[in-house]
Design an enzyme around this catalytic site. Structure first.
Site, PDB file in Angstrom:
ATOM      1  N   HIS A 214       0.852  -1.187   0.000  1.00 44.12           N
ATOM      2  CA  HIS A 214       0.000   0.000   0.000  1.00 44.12           C
ATOM      3  C   HIS A 214       0.890   1.240   0.000  1.00 44.12           C
ATOM      4  O   HIS A 214       2.022   1.194   0.483  1.00 44.12           O
ATOM      5  CB  HIS A 214      -0.910  -0.006   1.227  1.00 44.12           C
ATOM      6  CG  HIS A 214      -2.075  -0.937   1.072  1.00 44.12           C
ATOM      7  ND1 HIS A 214      -3.227  -0.822   1.806  1.00 44.12           N
ATOM      8  CD2 HIS A 214      -2.278  -1.982   0.253  1.00 44.12           C
ATOM      9  CE1 HIS A 214      -4.087  -1.764   1.452  1.00 44.12           C
ATOM     10  NE2 HIS A 214      -3.543  -2.496   0.516  1.00 44.12           N
ATOM     11  N   CYS A 245      -7.353   4.754   1.103  1.00 47.15           N
ATOM     12  CA  CYS A 245      -6.987   4.150   2.381  1.00 47.15           C
ATOM     13  C   CYS A 245      -8.049   4.473   3.422  1.00 47.15           C
ATOM     14  O   CYS A 245      -8.271   5.639   3.734  1.00 47.15           O
ATOM     15  CB  CYS A 245      -5.641   4.698   2.834  1.00 47.15           C
ATOM     16  SG  CYS A 245      -5.214   4.111   4.470  1.00 47.15           S
TER      17      CYS A 245
HETATM   18 ZN   LIG Z   1      -4.777  -3.777  -0.547  1.00 43.34          ZN
END
Ligand SMILES: [Zn+2]
Length: 314
Positions: A214, A245
């Site tokens: 990420h 996120c």
């Molecule tokens: Zn992910």
């Protein structure tokens, strides 16, 4: 599909991206996306997750999407499952690769699925046993996924020895491949290189290992570079960084597929993916998004002068 690329770029947007946004794509919309991205040369796509529809209405049509996706020539169709029931549904639908994910962090696993990591490993063994008991499912590949392998929002640091213990537990029970995920965007490149170096030392080079990073704190592609250095040759990413996120509104979540392909191709590593085709796919995806944000820099900046965009492999 082998030998057409140095590095396998695996799209997870139709699962990871869609499960984190409000818009519910129609099956038709998902298929437009998946077909176009496969045409652009993306050889593996995680198209959904076999979870109860009430839990994730965005993914309620996963069986349908798998059914249609396995008709696409040459595409490796993957899906996640949370438990044996999901695995049964995933196998019945014809999924090529079933991913079973658990958290390396005990606290995260308890919070997520209300059982210990060891209990999740035992559940994994049941899924393997179910597959093995059905001859018609013998070609289905089962992957062991390790979430929060680089850190956890509840317990902070996750030691490498815990990752190795879970990896060995999964392999002992029949995992054919492993996925290592930085679920909450805590990893840094040095940690990534150490972890994969230790992992390969423990399990050898024969088991395929993919990485899932990420970009929450801007280190996503730096972490890819470190993992490449340690020998990883498969990376998961989301077209347009879809999903963002959940812990940091406005920040990007998954690394961006087109940025990842650009980086690899710029480094001379073949991905078999056509960047223009990916940008077209991104536009198709955005048309269905109801204005929800996407991320990524390649789509904004375009190719540098003299940079050659590879033709699609199909
Ligand atoms: Zn992910």
């Amino acid at each position: 599909m082998t030998n057409k690329y140095d590095v396998l770029v695996s799209e997870v947007g139709p699962r990871d991206g869609l499960q984190s946004i409000n818009t519910v794509f129609s099956t038709k919309g998902k298929m437009q996306w998946i077909k176009r991205e496969a045409e652009a040369g993306v050889a593996k796509i995680q198209v959904g997750s076999f979870v109860p529809p009430k839990l994730l209405p965005q993914l309620a049509d996963t069986a349908d999407v798998v059914n249609q996706s396995i008709q696409i020539h040459g595409l490796n169709v993957a899906a996640l499952v949370p438990n044996l029931k999901g695995a049964e549904n995933g196998m019945a639908a014809g999924t090529h690769q079933i991913g079973v994910v658990m958290s390396v962090s005990e606290a995260h696993n308890q919070a997520n699925v209300r059982c210990s990591t060891q209990q999740s490993i035992d559940q994994f063994a049941k899924i393997i046993a179910f597959r093995n008991a059905h001859l018609e499912y013998k070609d289905i590949v089962i992957s062991g996924g390790m979430a929060t392998a680089f850190g956890c929002t509840i317990s902070g640091k996750v030691p490498i020895c815990d990752v190795l213990r879970v990896a060995e537990g999964l392999l002992k029970r029949g995992a054919q491949r492993l996925n290592v995920a930085d679920t909450v965007g805590y990893a840094d490149p040095k940690q990534v290189r150490n972890l994969f170096t230790e992992l390969y030392r423990a399990i050898g080079d024969d088991i395929p290992v993919s990485a899932h990073f990420h970009d929450t704190r801007g280190l996503g592609l730096a972490n890819v570079f470190a993992a490449l250095d340690a020998g990883v040759r498969e990376f998961e990413a989301c077209l347009g960084g879809l999903g963002g996120c959940p812990y940091a509104p406005g920040a990007s979540g998954n690394i961006v597929t087109e940025d990842l392909v650009f980086m690899l191709e710029a480094m001379g590593l073949s991905t078999g993916v056509n960047l223009d085709g990916l940008l077209e796919t991104r536009e198709i995806m955005e048309r269905h998004l109801n204005g929800e944000p996407t991320h990524g820099t390649f789509a904004k900046a375009g190719r540098p002068k003299g940079f050659v965009i590879k033709p699609a492999i199909f």
